[in-house]
Design an enzyme around this catalytic site. Structure first.
Site, PDB file in Angstrom:
ATOM      1  CG  ASP A   1       3.297   1.093  -6.541  1.00 27.42           C
ATOM      2  OD1 ASP A   1       3.742   1.881  -5.676  1.00 27.42           O
ATOM      3  OD2 ASP A   1       3.897   0.846  -7.602  1.00 27.42           O
TER       4      ASP A   1
ATOM      5  CG  HIS B   1       2.794   5.025  -2.120  1.00 26.99           C
ATOM      6  ND1 HIS B   1       3.559   5.768  -2.986  1.00 26.99           N
ATOM      7  CD2 HIS B   1       2.679   3.789  -2.682  1.00 26.99           C
ATOM      8  CE1 HIS B   1       3.878   5.020  -4.031  1.00 26.99           C
ATOM      9  NE2 HIS B   1       3.362   3.813  -3.874  1.00 26.99           N
ATOM     10  CG  ASP B   2       5.851   9.516   0.097  1.00 24.21           C
ATOM     11  OD1 ASP B   2       5.590   9.035  -1.025  1.00 24.21           O
ATOM     12  OD2 ASP B   2       5.815  10.743   0.332  1.00 24.21           O
TER      13      ASP B   2
ATOM     14  N   GLY C   1       8.636  13.679  -3.080  1.00 24.41           N
ATOM     15  CA  GLY C   1       8.984  14.168  -1.748  1.00 24.41           C
ATOM     16  C   GLY C   1       7.783  14.324  -0.850  1.00 24.41           C
TER      17      GLY C   1
ATOM     18  N   GLY D   1       3.041  12.959  -4.896  1.00 22.13           N
ATOM     19  CA  GLY D   1       4.049  13.446  -5.826  1.00 22.13           C
ATOM     20  C   GLY D   1       5.431  13.272  -5.230  1.00 22.13           C
TER      21      GLY D   1
ATOM     22  CE1 TYR E   1       5.277  13.368   3.963  1.00 24.72           C
ATOM     23  CE2 TYR E   1       3.337  14.551   4.726  1.00 24.72           C
ATOM     24  CZ  TYR E   1       4.646  14.135   4.910  1.00 24.72           C
ATOM     25  OH  TYR E   1       5.326  14.512   6.037  1.00 24.72           O
TER      26      TYR E   1
END
Length: 124
Positions: free
Chosen positions: A89, A47-48, A31, A29, A27
């Site tokens: 973030d 985070h995604d 995508g 980076g 996960y």
């Protein structure tokens, strides 16, 4: 935006963000799919998911306001959407810091999607 996120990661972990996290696990980076491989990869998964909940602004491009106070990151500004990006973030940078003891770049750096089967993907 991503440059600000990099600054937060550097501040919290002392690591170079792109080298250390951009190609880590399933996960970190661009995508992501499969099951997070360790606590650091789970930070990226969360985070995604956090970015996925942000509406009305662009998490990767919009500039937000933050400061460093007593070793912590403080999100500021009046725009609630940009503040939400900042909090995503901030939480990830703190998560990376809190999981440095299990970070394993020898095992999970440049891991590759082939090692992250889509069918094992989790919902946010």
């Amino acid at each position: 935006n991503l440059l600000q996120f990099e600054k937060m990661i550097k501040k919290m972990t002392g690591k170079e963000p792109v080298v250390s996290y951009a190609f880590y696990g399933c996960y970190c980076g661009s995508g992501g799919q499969g099951k997070p491989k360790d606590a650091t990869d789970r930070c990226c998964f969360v985070h995604d998911c956090c970015y996925g909940k942000v509406t009305g602004c662009d998490p990767k491009m919009d500039v937000y306001s933050f400061s460093e106070e007593n070793g912590d990151i403080v999100c500021g500004g009046d725009d609630p959407c940009k503040k939400e990006i900042c909090e995503c973030d901030r939480a990830a940078a703190i998560c990376f810091r809190d999981n440095l003891n299990t970070y394993n770049d020898k095992k999970y750096w440049a891991f590759g999607a082939k090692n992250c089967p889509q069918e094992e993907s989790e919902a946010c």
